[in-house]
Enzyme design. Structure first.
Site, short mmCIF file in Angstrom:
data_model
loop_
_atom_site.label_atom_id
_atom_site.label_comp_id
_atom_site.label_asym_id
_atom_site.label_seq_id
_atom_site.Cartn_x
_atom_site.Cartn_y
_atom_site.Cartn_z
N TYR A 132 0.84 -1.19 0.00
CA TYR A 132 0.00 0.00 0.00
C TYR A 132 0.88 1.24 0.00
O TYR A 132 2.07 1.18 0.34
CB TYR A 132 -0.91 0.00 1.24
CG TYR A 132 -2.04 0.99 1.19
CD1 TYR A 132 -3.02 0.91 0.20
CD2 TYR A 132 -2.14 2.02 2.12
CE1 TYR A 132 -4.06 1.82 0.16
CE2 TYR A 132 -3.18 2.93 2.09
CZ TYR A 132 -4.13 2.83 1.09
OH TYR A 132 -5.16 3.73 1.03
N ASN B 98 -14.71 4.87 2.36
CA ASN B 98 -15.49 4.77 1.12
C ASN B 98 -16.42 5.95 0.88
O ASN B 98 -16.39 6.55 -0.20
CB ASN B 98 -16.28 3.45 1.12
CG ASN B 98 -15.38 2.25 0.98
OD1 ASN B 98 -14.24 2.36 0.53
ND2 ASN B 98 -15.87 1.09 1.36
N ASN C 153 -21.11 -1.89 -7.33
CA ASN C 153 -21.58 -2.56 -6.12
C ASN C 153 -20.51 -2.61 -5.04
O ASN C 153 -20.69 -3.25 -4.00
CB ASN C 153 -22.09 -3.96 -6.44
CG ASN C 153 -21.02 -4.83 -7.09
OD1 ASN C 153 -20.21 -4.34 -7.87
ND2 ASN C 153 -21.02 -6.12 -6.80
N ASP D 252 -21.28 -9.15 -14.86
CA ASP D 252 -22.43 -10.03 -14.98
C ASP D 252 -22.32 -11.17 -13.98
O ASP D 252 -21.22 -11.56 -13.57
CB ASP D 252 -22.51 -10.60 -16.41
CG ASP D 252 -23.89 -11.17 -16.72
OD1 ASP D 252 -24.80 -10.98 -15.89
OD2 ASP D 252 -24.05 -11.79 -17.78
N MET E 173 -8.87 -2.90 -9.89
CA MET E 173 -9.25 -4.28 -9.58
C MET E 173 -8.84 -5.28 -10.65
O MET E 173 -8.51 -6.43 -10.36
CB MET E 173 -10.76 -4.35 -9.36
CG MET E 173 -11.23 -3.66 -8.10
SD MET E 173 -13.03 -3.51 -8.01
CE MET E 173 -13.52 -5.24 -8.08
#
Length: 348
Positions: free
Chosen positions: A94, A167, A193, A217, A288
């Protein structure tokens, strides 16, 4: 948010979360609850002495509670989540790494037990959250300096308060800082999401902004679509639908987005750029897919698109600490809901 710091793939994060939670769950259950009143100097914490696989390097240890000095605050932790940035920090990859050995956890919410003689910003009974990353919230209680904490309203749901500082703040800053958006304007985002994505949906709805939300999906796509729409999402699309020619129909009754929020990278980011309005901005706050962001020359020249990055920790360094409580209250008023949150609750 993630700033989310989404440097891990979603499947890897999910696996690590499960391993860490299972391992820690056994350790918590095997240990007797710690009573602050019976043993005031003994607290429990999840500590790592070197970087590596969180499920292997994090240990449950007993620590001594420091004495409360004049500018100190004694805090009993109520709840602390497992954020992807927590995992990245323990692994050692990080952008901000605390001195080892360190207590894990970058966010959470605690209740003030006692304060030093010179503390004026909080009082016993108040709820507080970390002002910055690296505080080490995975512990039953601790003594922190007053400047390391920010008071928050105690009528916020516990999980929302525990996850407020990363967040939702990432979502809020990205919505406010890169484009001067007005009610009726639209925003497009991937990883909708995720924790940041859900906060974007809710804060955008509170601000009168319209959102186009892209997700991967899955068999239960309708269930996910319904849940995101219940939070305020106007459109929910899969990555595959985003690439279809019919996508242009979405913008027949709403303006093209001037702001895109990218947490994935790779082809997903390229598609977000394709749908941005001329002069628009894409903000990248995670990766991601572990793939680079690729922008065509024509998008940069003829559409004058702007590519920016965002890291909440850097934003905090660049802005006056005195302004942060006001910003957090603005976020708290919108009160993003928390769903599917992995939370470590303090046992005292």
């Amino acid at each position: 948010m993630w700033g989310c710091g989404a440097l891990l793939g979603a499947r890897t994060r999910s696996r690590l979360w499960r391993e860490v939670l299972v391992a820690w769950g056994r350790r918590w259950s095997a240990a007797a609850p710690c009573s602050a009143s019976a043993e005031p100097s003994r607290v429990r914490a999840l500590v790592y002495g070197h970087h590596g696989d969180p499920a292997k390097v994090v240990e449950l240890k007993d620590l001594e509670l420091a004495a409360v000095g004049g500018s100190d605050v004694h805090v009993r932790m109520l709840a602390a989540p497992i954020n992807p940035s927590d995992i990245n920090m323990i692994q050692g990859n990080y952008g901000l790494l605390p001195k080892l050995p360190a207590v894990g956890g970058n966010e959470g919410v605690g209740q003030v037990v006692a304060v030093g003689s010179s503390v004026t910003g909080v009082k016993p009974g108040d709820w507080v959250i970390p002002a910055n990353a690296g505080l080490g919230t995975w512990r039953t209680e601790a003594v922190f300096s007053e400047e390391a904490l920010i008071g928050v309203p105690s009528d916020i749901p516990l999980q929302s308060a525990a996850t407020l500082s990363v967040n939702p703040c990432t979502a809020y800053r990205m919505l406010m800082d890169f484009e001067q958006l007005q009610p009726g304007d639209s925003v497009i985002q991937n990883a909708s999401n995720s924790g940041v994505g859900q906060a974007v949906i809710q804060i955008a709805a509170a601000l009168g902004l319209r959102t186009v939300n892209v997700v991967r999906d899955r068999p239960d796509i309708q269930k996910l679509t319904d849940r995101l729409k219940s939070l305020g999402a106007e459109h929910v699309l899969t990555e595959e639908e985003l690439r279809k020619p019919e996508m242009k129909n979405v913008f027949k009754d709403m303006p093209q987005p001037r702001l895109a929020l990218n947490c994935v990278g790779g082809k997903s980011a390229t598609e977000l750029l394709r749908h941005l309005a001329p002069g628009g901005t894409m903000v990248t706050y995670g990766g991601m897919a572990k793939q680079p962001v690729i922008a065509s020359v024509s998008q940069l020249i003829f559409k004058d698109l702007k590519l920016r990055g965002f890291w909440l920790s850097q934003w905090k360094k660049d802005h006056s600490p005195g302004r942060r409580p006001t910003r957090l209250r603005e976020v708290a008023r919108n009160r993003p809901k928390v769903t599917d949150t992995k939370t470590v609750r303090s046992r005292t």
